[in-house]
Design an enzyme around this catalytic site. Structure first.
Site, PDB file in Angstrom:
ATOM      1  N   ASN A   1       0.760  -1.245  -0.043  1.00 41.36           N
ATOM      2  CA  ASN A   1       0.039  -0.007  -0.119  1.00 41.36           C
ATOM      3  C   ASN A   1       0.986   1.322   0.007  1.00 41.36           C
ATOM      4  OD1 ASN A   1      -2.354  -1.595   0.189  1.00 41.36           O
ATOM      5  ND2 ASN A   1      -2.607  -0.962   2.261  1.00 41.36           N
TER       6      ASN A   1
ATOM      7  N   ASP B   1      -4.971  -5.382   2.362  1.00 43.68           N
ATOM      8  CA  ASP B   1      -6.134  -6.028   2.383  1.00 43.68           C
ATOM      9  C   ASP B   1      -6.069  -7.446   1.959  1.00 43.68           C
ATOM     10  OD1 ASP B   1      -7.565  -4.122   3.967  1.00 43.68           O
ATOM     11  OD2 ASP B   1      -7.993  -3.016   1.967  1.00 43.68           O
TER      12      ASP B   1
ATOM     13  N   LYS C   1      11.289 -17.001  -8.468  1.00 46.48           N
ATOM     14  CA  LYS C   1      10.773 -15.849  -9.197  1.00 46.48           C
ATOM     15  C   LYS C   1      10.040 -16.306 -10.681  1.00 46.48           C
ATOM     16  CE  LYS C   1      12.487 -11.652 -11.786  1.00 46.48           C
ATOM     17  NZ  LYS C   1      13.413 -11.007 -12.587  1.00 46.48           N
TER      18      LYS C   1
ATOM     19  N   PRO D   1      -5.988 -10.917   7.800  1.00 38.85           N
ATOM     20  CA  PRO D   1      -6.649 -10.790   8.914  1.00 38.85           C
ATOM     21  C   PRO D   1      -6.945  -9.118   9.265  1.00 38.85           C
ATOM     22  CG  PRO D   1      -4.399 -11.437   9.364  1.00 38.85           C
ATOM     23  CD  PRO D   1      -4.622 -11.671   7.912  1.00 38.85           C
ATOM     24  N   ASP D   2      -7.969  -8.728   9.937  1.00 38.28           N
ATOM     25  CA  ASP D   2      -7.945  -7.390  10.033  1.00 38.28           C
ATOM     26  C   ASP D   2      -7.504  -6.990  11.573  1.00 38.28           C
ATOM     27  OD1 ASP D   2      -9.158  -4.737  10.950  1.00 38.28           O
ATOM     28  OD2 ASP D   2     -10.486  -4.804   9.469  1.00 38.28           O
ATOM     29  N   ILE D   3      -6.354  -6.611  11.878  1.00 39.60           N
ATOM     30  CA  ILE D   3      -5.576  -6.595  12.952  1.00 39.60           C
ATOM     31  C   ILE D   3      -6.518  -5.742  13.907  1.00 39.60           C
ATOM     32  CG2 ILE D   3      -3.200  -5.806  14.046  1.00 39.60           C
ATOM     33  CD1 ILE D   3      -2.278  -6.251  11.226  1.00 39.60           C
TER      34      ILE D   3
ATOM     35  N   PHE E   1      -7.433   4.156  12.273  1.00 34.28           N
ATOM     36  CA  PHE E   1      -7.367   5.134  11.344  1.00 34.28           C
ATOM     37  C   PHE E   1      -8.060   4.774  10.178  1.00 34.28           C
ATOM     38  CE2 PHE E   1      -4.127   8.709  11.588  1.00 34.28           C
ATOM     39  CZ  PHE E   1      -3.579   8.257  13.001  1.00 34.28           C
TER      40      PHE E   1
ATOM     41  N   LYS F   1     -16.555   3.367   9.316  1.00 33.71           N
ATOM     42  CA  LYS F   1     -15.536   2.048   9.583  1.00 33.71           C
ATOM     43  C   LYS F   1     -15.232   2.170  11.315  1.00 33.71           C
ATOM     44  CE  LYS F   1     -12.288   2.175   6.466  1.00 33.71           C
ATOM     45  NZ  LYS F   1     -11.303   2.631   5.596  1.00 33.71           N
TER      46      LYS F   1
ATOM     47  N   LYS G   1     -15.264  -1.326  12.891  1.00 31.59           N
ATOM     48  CA  LYS G   1     -14.039  -1.859  13.604  1.00 31.59           C
ATOM     49  C   LYS G   1     -14.331  -2.037  15.090  1.00 31.59           C
ATOM     50  CE  LYS G   1     -11.164  -1.430   9.825  1.00 31.59           C
ATOM     51  NZ  LYS G   1     -10.202  -2.245   9.247  1.00 31.59           N
TER      52      LYS G   1
HETATM   53  N1  CTP Z   1      -6.497  -2.521   9.677  1.00 33.35           N
HETATM   54  C1  CTP Z   1      -6.095  -3.407  10.002  1.00 33.35           C
HETATM   55  N2  CTP Z   1      -5.788  -4.662   9.343  1.00 33.35           N
HETATM   56  C2  CTP Z   1      -6.283  -4.543   8.094  1.00 33.35           C
HETATM   57  C3  CTP Z   1      -6.795  -3.544   7.567  1.00 33.35           C
HETATM   58  C4  CTP Z   1      -6.985  -2.466   8.160  1.00 33.35           C
HETATM   59  O1  CTP Z   1      -5.668  -3.455  11.242  1.00 33.35           O
HETATM   60  N3  CTP Z   1      -6.344  -5.800   7.642  1.00 33.35           N
HETATM   61  C5  CTP Z   1      -6.638  -1.063  10.172  1.00 33.35           C
HETATM   62  C6  CTP Z   1      -5.738  -0.007   9.945  1.00 33.35           C
HETATM   63  O2  CTP Z   1      -4.691   0.069  10.477  1.00 33.35           O
HETATM   64  C7  CTP Z   1      -6.502   1.265  10.142  1.00 33.35           C
HETATM   65  C8  CTP Z   1      -7.954   0.720  10.101  1.00 33.35           C
HETATM   66  O3  CTP Z   1      -8.106  -0.774  10.268  1.00 33.35           O
HETATM   67  O4  CTP Z   1      -6.581   1.641  11.413  1.00 33.35           O
HETATM   68  C9  CTP Z   1      -8.828   1.186   8.696  1.00 33.35           C
HETATM   69  O5  CTP Z   1      -7.761   0.939   7.586  1.00 33.35           O
HETATM   70  P1  CTP Z   1      -8.290   1.174   6.275  1.00 33.35           P
HETATM   71  O6  CTP Z   1      -7.270   0.648   5.405  1.00 33.35           O
HETATM   72  O7  CTP Z   1      -8.572   2.716   6.139  1.00 33.35           O
HETATM   73  O8  CTP Z   1      -9.445   0.371   6.059  1.00 33.35           O
HETATM   74  P2  CTP Z   1      -9.865  -0.918   5.792  1.00 33.35           P
HETATM   75  O9  CTP Z   1     -10.172  -1.897   7.085  1.00 33.35           O
HETATM   76  O10 CTP Z   1      -8.541  -1.577   4.691  1.00 33.35           O
HETATM   77  O11 CTP Z   1     -11.178  -0.749   4.855  1.00 33.35           O
HETATM   78  P3  CTP Z   1     -11.444  -0.174   3.297  1.00 33.35           P
HETATM   79  O12 CTP Z   1     -10.390  -0.956   2.464  1.00 33.35           O
HETATM   80  O13 CTP Z   1     -12.696  -0.719   2.858  1.00 33.35           O
HETATM   81  O14 CTP Z   1     -11.519   1.118   3.270  1.00 33.35           O
END
Ligand code: CTP
Length: 432
Positions: free
Chosen positions: A221, A290, A300, A318-320, A340, A354, A358
């Site tokens: 990203n 994501d 490679k 995983p969504d941390i 964030f 969001k 979350k």
């Molecule tokens: N975050 C996380 N783990 C993930 C994705 C996001 O911990 N796999 C956390 C980011 O550090 C941030 C928040 O979730 O604090 C939102 O991240 P953001 O990238 O803005 O949103 P997403 O959850 O990825 O949702 P979207 O891509 O649909 O906007």
């Protein structure tokens, strides 16, 4: 951003080869908006001349307690009373031993003894803190006498700035070098920040993650890590113990911050899980990828010359933040979670949604394309009560304001109330 604007320092130099670094420190303090009055011991004059320090500070240097320039003949009183702090850099082992015994046979030690302390200031007068940057050979540094003296100086109210480690002018290698001017400057700036998070343990994620496609390629990203690193610095300045879990970025670790380097989202999750049990605040600032390739190739991936492009399957990472926010510690209010949101449009709407998704009490929104890689940003704080704008400013300034805001929330929201907020948030999430 001038972090020391309006501050006045007495910069005291004692006899040590690190005196040459004091010249750069003097410049750095002035560049940060401070004024500097240099005082040198006889020993310091063997290493660097008052002429150099006068030219850099723009003020004539004081070297003797018998200097008659002051109308009342008391430079040891007059010079320190104007100061916001006395900084001794370098502080030799001998000078520290002298301070410890309250000896005062030269201007600098006399001034240190006569400084108004926190426990001695009288009506309206201000304390003049004493900051000490030791510098010496590694054997001198590790000697029990030096260590004893330093502990006692700290107990007597001095602020010890620590030392660096590495190659020494004497040819030996070890602890005892004076910190570099930039490090001293960072520590001096930190000294003056309000200690709103004193005793708190703060866990922060920052930067992007990198998800391997093969050994030489990956997806990631856009994120420089600057905002997260600024928050880590600000939290440390505010007195917190900070662990910074950083994705691949080329930024220097803020002073006093423990850094854990990770690469992928799964590494980042594991590093966070290892620290959430002891953290009081979790700030998820990282731009986590994501998705990751379903299977990273071991070698490679080569082009076969036909122009055919590889097809790739992805798995969601995983969504941390969401997973930390679901832990018992977060739900019971012992761990305050801050998320964030990096958006490209409709910031208010996306950030509000969001926050609920979350399950966190506070979410900080920013427009990614308007801030990626830059030194400034604008933030939108979203909580259960509404939104609050933090206008565009340098990231460190915003980070300090955010840290103060979080500290206020911690004070205003004892653990049980946070738990109620979290429960309400969870209920709201369930409804959406
Ligand atoms: N975050 C996380 N783990 C993930 C994705 C996001 O911990 N796999 C956390 C980011 O550090 C941030 C928040 O979730 O604090 C939102 O991240 P953001 O990238 O803005 O949103 P997403 O959850 O990825 O949702 P979207 O891509 O649909 O906007």
């Amino acid at each position: 951003m001038n972090d020391l604007q309006g501050k006045h320092f007495v910069l005291g130099l004692t006899g040590g080869i690190a005196a040459y670094k004091a010249a750069e420190l003097c410049r750095a303090l002035i560049k940060e908006g401070a004024t500097v009055q240099v005082v040198m011991t006889e020993g310091a004059e063997q290493f660097i001349t008052p002429v150099t320090m006068q030219a850099l500070s723009g003020r004539s240097v004081y070297t003797s307690q018998w200097d008659a320039r002051e109308p009342n003949n008391m430079p040891h009183i007059n010079l320190s009373r104007e100061a916001d702090a006395i900084v001794i850099a370098p502080a030799s082992a001998d000078f520290m031993a002298k301070l410890l015994h309250g000896r005062a046979d030269d201007l600098l030690s006399l001034m240190c003894l006569a400084r108004p302390r926190a426990d001695s200031v009288q009506g309206g007068a201000k304390e003049v803190p004493l900051l000490i940057a030791p510098a010496m050979n590694r054997e001198m540094w590790s000697h029990p006498a030096t260590q004893r003296n330093m502990a006692q100086l700290a107990a007597d109210g001095a602020h010890m700035l620590g030392v660096g480690s590495g190659f020494q002018a004497c040819g030996e290698t070890g602890d005892g070098r004076m910190l570099e001017p930039a490090q001293l400057l960072e520590d001096i700036i930190a000294f003056f920040q309000p200690k709103a998070l004193s005793g708190q343990r703060v866990l922060i994620t920052a930067g992007p993650t990198f998800e391997a496609i093969d050994p030489v390629r990956g997806i990631t990203n856009l994120s420089s890590g600057k905002m997260g690193f600024a928050i880590a610095r600000a939290a440390h300045e505010a007195g917190a113990q900070v662990t910074l879990v950083a994705g691949p970025v080329g930024l220097a670790t803020p002073r006093g911050v423990t850094r854990v380097d990770v690469r992928s989202a799964r590494d980042m999750l594991a590093a966070c899980e290892a620290h959430t049990a002891t953290a009081d605040v979790f700030i998820a600032c990282a731009a986590v990828a994501d998705w990751r390739p379903a299977a990273a190739a071991e070698q490679k991936i080569k082009k076969d010359g036909s122009g055919a492009t590889p097809t790739m399957a992805f798995i969601e990472n995983p969504d941390i933040l969401a997973s930390v926010a679901k832990t018992e510690r977060a739900r019971s209010g012992q761990l305050f979670c801050v998320g964030f949101a990096a958006e490209s449009e409709n910031l208010v709407e996306h950030a509000k949604a969001k926050r609920l998704r979350k399950g966190v009490p506070l979410l900080v929104g920013n427009l990614g394309p308007a801030t990626f890689g830059q030194d400034d940003n604008a933030l939108l704080l979203v909580d259960a009560h509404g939104v609050q704008q933090m206008e565009r400013a340098p990231k460190l300034q915003l980070a300090r304001a955010l840290v103060q805001d979080i500290a206020r929330r911690l004070q205003a929201t004892p653990a049980t109330a946070t738990a109620a907020t979290t429960a309400a948030t969870t209920a709201a999430t369930a409804r959406t």
